[in-house]
Structure formats: structure tokens, C-alpha cells
Design a protein around this motif. Structure first.
Motif, PDB file in Angstrom:
ATOM      1  N   THR A   1       0.859  -1.194   0.000  1.00  0.00           N
ATOM      2  CA  THR A   1       0.000   0.000   0.000  1.00  0.00           C
ATOM      3  C   THR A   1       0.889   1.236   0.000  1.00  0.00           C
ATOM      4  O   THR A   1       0.879   2.029   0.939  1.00  0.00           O
ATOM      5  CB  THR A   1      -0.914  -0.005   1.243  1.00  0.00           C
TER       6      THR A   1
ATOM      7  N   GLU B   1       1.129   0.717  -5.744  1.00  0.00           N
ATOM      8  CA  GLU B   1       0.107   1.733  -5.525  1.00  0.00           C
ATOM      9  C   GLU B   1      -0.963   1.648  -6.620  1.00  0.00           C
ATOM     10  O   GLU B   1      -0.637   1.651  -7.813  1.00  0.00           O
ATOM     11  CB  GLU B   1       0.738   3.129  -5.504  1.00  0.00           C
TER      12      GLU B   1
ATOM     13  N   SER C   1      -1.686  -4.714  -5.743  1.00  0.00           N
ATOM     14  CA  SER C   1      -0.470  -5.276  -5.142  1.00  0.00           C
ATOM     15  C   SER C   1      -0.585  -6.781  -4.915  1.00  0.00           C
ATOM     16  O   SER C   1       0.410  -7.513  -5.047  1.00  0.00           O
ATOM     17  CB  SER C   1      -0.167  -4.569  -3.825  1.00  0.00           C
TER      18      SER C   1
ATOM     19  N   VAL D   1       2.469  -3.542   4.983  1.00  0.00           N
ATOM     20  CA  VAL D   1       1.129  -3.142   4.534  1.00  0.00           C
ATOM     21  C   VAL D   1       0.518  -2.157   5.523  1.00  0.00           C
ATOM     22  O   VAL D   1       0.644  -2.309   6.741  1.00  0.00           O
ATOM     23  CB  VAL D   1       0.217  -4.385   4.350  1.00  0.00           C
TER      24      VAL D   1
ATOM     25  N   PRO E   1      -3.099  -1.032   5.709  1.00  0.00           N
ATOM     26  CA  PRO E   1      -4.452  -1.159   5.156  1.00  0.00           C
ATOM     27  C   PRO E   1      -5.283   0.092   5.411  1.00  0.00           C
ATOM     28  O   PRO E   1      -5.212   0.694   6.483  1.00  0.00           O
ATOM     29  CB  PRO E   1      -5.025  -2.375   5.888  1.00  0.00           C
ATOM     30  N   SER E   2      -6.056   0.479   4.407  1.00  0.00           N
ATOM     31  CA  SER E   2      -6.897   1.667   4.541  1.00  0.00           C
ATOM     32  C   SER E   2      -8.336   1.252   4.853  1.00  0.00           C
ATOM     33  O   SER E   2      -8.828   0.236   4.355  1.00  0.00           O
ATOM     34  CB  SER E   2      -6.873   2.499   3.258  1.00  0.00           C
TER      35      SER E   2
END
Length: 392
Positions: A96, A117, A145, A161, A163-164
Motif C-alpha cells: 500500500t 500503488e 499489489s 502493509v 491497510p486503509s
């Protein structure tokens, strides 16, 4: 990414307007045909925001800044440096990548870094910036990814990573399964590609829930900067089934407050009425939940089971938080409090107390500021007390 932003006349205009009113500037429109005023405003805002958070980018010529949200979500240089100091190896992939600050610092510790990305514009910006930052060992991949990871046959030393949170995730507290990529769903696949995973999480994520969602959690790092928790870091090691180590760190201007402990049951601390000194743990410790371990390791007493304040007869120089000398211990009585505050001004903190700071100020008319510190709290007899203190 509009390369015309880098033209010398545009760059001069941006630098000349860094301290001017952005709203008024936008209303005037762009003086250039090749660059919109919105693109200029993005660079002005990014430059200003990076001055303290990303000094390296701020000081480097021909850097392009992303949209406001991308810049807000990126790691600061301070926290990126901390992460890079935790791990090392030959290869790492950032699933990410974002604005690439973490990858920049990973590139100092790893021979090969892959920055993935989804956002094409952001990926192009990072590629451009890396050239001007003098970084040669970061490969930027634009796209999914996890799909790219499937194409890699050799094992990678580390997977990183961040994470969003998905837009449809509701409430302040959420789970990793509410994020993208979904780590609990993909954890087995990730461990096919590596033995080591570093995860960056939002400070509002619940530590216990996060551990339960994952496997092989080895370490948890709670990172605060100037007493504000910025990140939760989890280190996962394939096959690990030992005791999880918790490390809290509060990075200050001149030093670092560090407290470490093992996750698990702890003997109950002793409880005392307020003695000569009182201590307030930093925000990283408060987030970690290591309240009893702190009392045990430092051999000090708590004021109450649910009051995360500590007290001692002799002053502890090494306490990881704020230290105060108790001047007076008062009952929660408006007249008594004001009698000891002739200027009606003090800094107020509540710990295990039924009223908010705003409610107390409204009731007592005490203004903010001054050299006195008031702790509104509950003692071992469940009595409401006010501790009048001086900061050490």
C-alpha cells in the motif's frame, strides 16, 4: 501528474505564495495556461504541510506533492524512520505504497524495495520524486499489489502493509476485515510469499481485536510523537506462538520514553491515597493497556483500579510520562478548590471522574492556563478528589 508544474516560472510562483491566503489565490485563477490554479494550490498546500512532517521532501528541489488526503495519510519521517530501524533484509514489498515515505526509509535498510500503488497519478508522483531524492533501489508498480505479489516466485524477506479503512466502514472502532486489503482474508497467501510481515494500523484500532483477527503476532509497537499516538505497528513471524511483546515509545523533541512489557496477566498493583508525587503515563502507554505492568515494574502505586494515575513518596526521574508535585489534596468542593486558586486559572485533567473538563470549567469558572495543574479523580475509597499540583 502535470509535469508543467516543474517549470521554473510556476515553481517561483508557488514559492512566492506559500504564506498567502490560498482561498483568495484560488479566486484569482491561474496565471499559467498549462497549469490550473487547483494544481498550484495543491502544491502550495503540500509544501506547507511537508515543512515539519516531511522535511526531506520540503527541502528537495522539483518535488511534487499529492492531494491533501494522500499527504495526511502518509507516515511522517519520524515514524517512517522508526519502522525502518525495526526491520532489515534484502527485499521488501510495500503493498500500500501511498506517497512512498516508508519505502524511502526502507530503501536505506533493504537492497530491493517494491512500492505498489493502485492510484496511477500517485504512483507516477512517487516515481518522479524518487529520482530527485536520489533513490535507485525502489521499483514502483502501479496496480493491484496482491495480483503483483502472485507473479513473484521467490520468497520476499518482508511484506509491509498499511491497510486503509473502507469508506462503508461505520463507527470509530473498526476491524482489519473492514480495511483494504483485507488482511485476515489474505494472511495465509501473504505467508506463502514471506515469513515476516509488518503492519501499520490506525491508532483507533483495538489491540485485542486486532490480535484475534491475525496469526503469528510477535510484537506490537505503540508509537506516539509528542504524546500523540500516531501508529500501531504489528510484527508477524510465520510459525510464532510465543508471548507477544508490547513496546510503547513516545518520541519527544529531546528524548524518547520507552516502556516494554509482555502481553498477558499481571499481578495486581498496590493502591494508595495520593502521596508526595503523582504521575500521568504518556499516551502510548495508555493505548497499550499496560497500566498494571507499569506499576509493577516501577514499584509505584495506583490511585484506584480504574484511575490510571500513579503516586509515590520519592520522585521517580525515569517515569515515562508527566510528573507532578502534589501541593494539596482537596475534596470535590467548589469553594475549597477556588480558595486555593486565587487567580481562578489552572490546567485541568480528569481521570476516572464523572464530569468532563468543560463541565468542571463551567461550574467552577476556572480559566485555562497558569502554573497550577488540577487532577479531578477518584481515590481508593471511591471518593472524588482534586489534586492541586505543580509540574516537574
Amino acid at each position: 501528474m502535470n509535469a508543467n508544474i516543474l517549470k521554473s516560472e510556476v515553481q517561483k510562483f508557488i514559492k512566492a505564495n506559500l504564506k498567502n491566503d490560498l482561498t483568495k489565490l484560488i479566486l484569482k485563477g491561474s496565471p499559467f495556461d498549462s497549469v490550473s490554479i487547483q494544481e498550484i494550490a495543491q502544491q502550495i498546500e503540500g509544501t506547507n504541510k511537508s515543512e515539519k512532517k516531511l522535511a526531506t521532501w520540503f527541502e528537495t528541489e522539483h518535488i511534487i506533492f499529492p492531494k491533501k488526503l494522500n499527504l495526511e495519510q502518509t507516515s511522517s519521517e519520524i515514524t517512517a524512520q522508526y519502522k525502518a530501524d525495526l526491520i532489515h533484509g534484502n527485499s521488501i514489498i510495500d503493498l500500500t505504497g501511498g506517497y512512498g515515505v516508508d519505502c524511502y526509509y526502507f530503501s536505506k535498510k533493504f537492497d530491493s524495495v517494491i512500492h505498489c500503488e493502485m492510484n496511477e497519478e500517485l504512483s507516477n508522483i512517487v516515481t518522479h520524486n524518487n529520482q530527485h531524492l536520489g533513490v535507485k533501489n525502489i521499483e514502483t508498480i502501479q496496480g493491484n499489489s496482491l495480483e503483483h505479489l502472485q507473479t513473484i516466485n521467490e520468497k520476499i524477506d518482508w511484506i509491509y502493509v498499511d491497510p486503509s479503512r473502507r469508506n462503508d466502514a461505520k463507527g470509530k472502532v473498526f476491524l482489519l476485515q473492514d480495511c483494504l486489503p483485507n488482511l485476515p482474508e489474505n494472511i495465509d497467501f501473504l505467508f506463502e510469499k514471506t515469513d515476516n510481515i509488518l503492519i501499520k494500523n490506525s491508532p483507533i484500532l483495538d489491540i485485542t481485536s486486532t490480535i484475534n483477527e491475525l496469526k503469528f503476532v510477535k510484537e506490537i509497537h505503540v508509537i506516539a510523537v509528542q504524546n500523540e499516538v500516531k501508529e500501531l505497528l504489528l510484527i508477524l513471524e510465520k510459525g510464532f506462538n510465543g508471548i507477544i511483546q508490547i513496546k510503547t515509545i513516545n518520541i519527544q523533541k529531546t528524548n524518547k520514553q520507552i516502556f516494554e512489557f509482555e502481553l498477558g496477566p499481571c499481578t495486581k498493583p498496590s493502591y494508595e491515597l495520593p502521596l508526595n508525587y503523582i504521575y500521568e503515563p504518556n499516551s502510548a502507554i495508555l493505548k497499550s493497556g499496560g497500566f498494571d505492568q507499569l506499576a509493577k515494574d516501577l514499584e509505584i502505586s495506583k490511585l484506584h483500579q480504574h484511575t490510571h494515575l500513579y503516586t509515590s513518596d520519592e520522585m521517580l526521574d525515569n517515569f515515562p510520562g508527566r510528573k507532578f508535585k502534589i501541593e494539596k489534596t482537596l475534596p470535590y468542593n467548589k469553594k475549597e478548590i477556588l480558595r486555593h486558586l486565587p487567580e481562578k486559572k489552572a490546567n485541568i485533567t480528569i481521570r476516572n471522574f464523572p464530569e468532563t473538563v468543560a463541565q468542571i470549567r463551567k461550574k467552577t469558572k476556572i480559566k485555562d492556563g497558569g502554573s497550577d495543574y488540577l487532577f479531578f479523580t477518584t481515590n481508593i475509597h471511591d471518593e472524588k478528589q482534586v489534586l492541586v499540583c505543580k509540574k516537574i
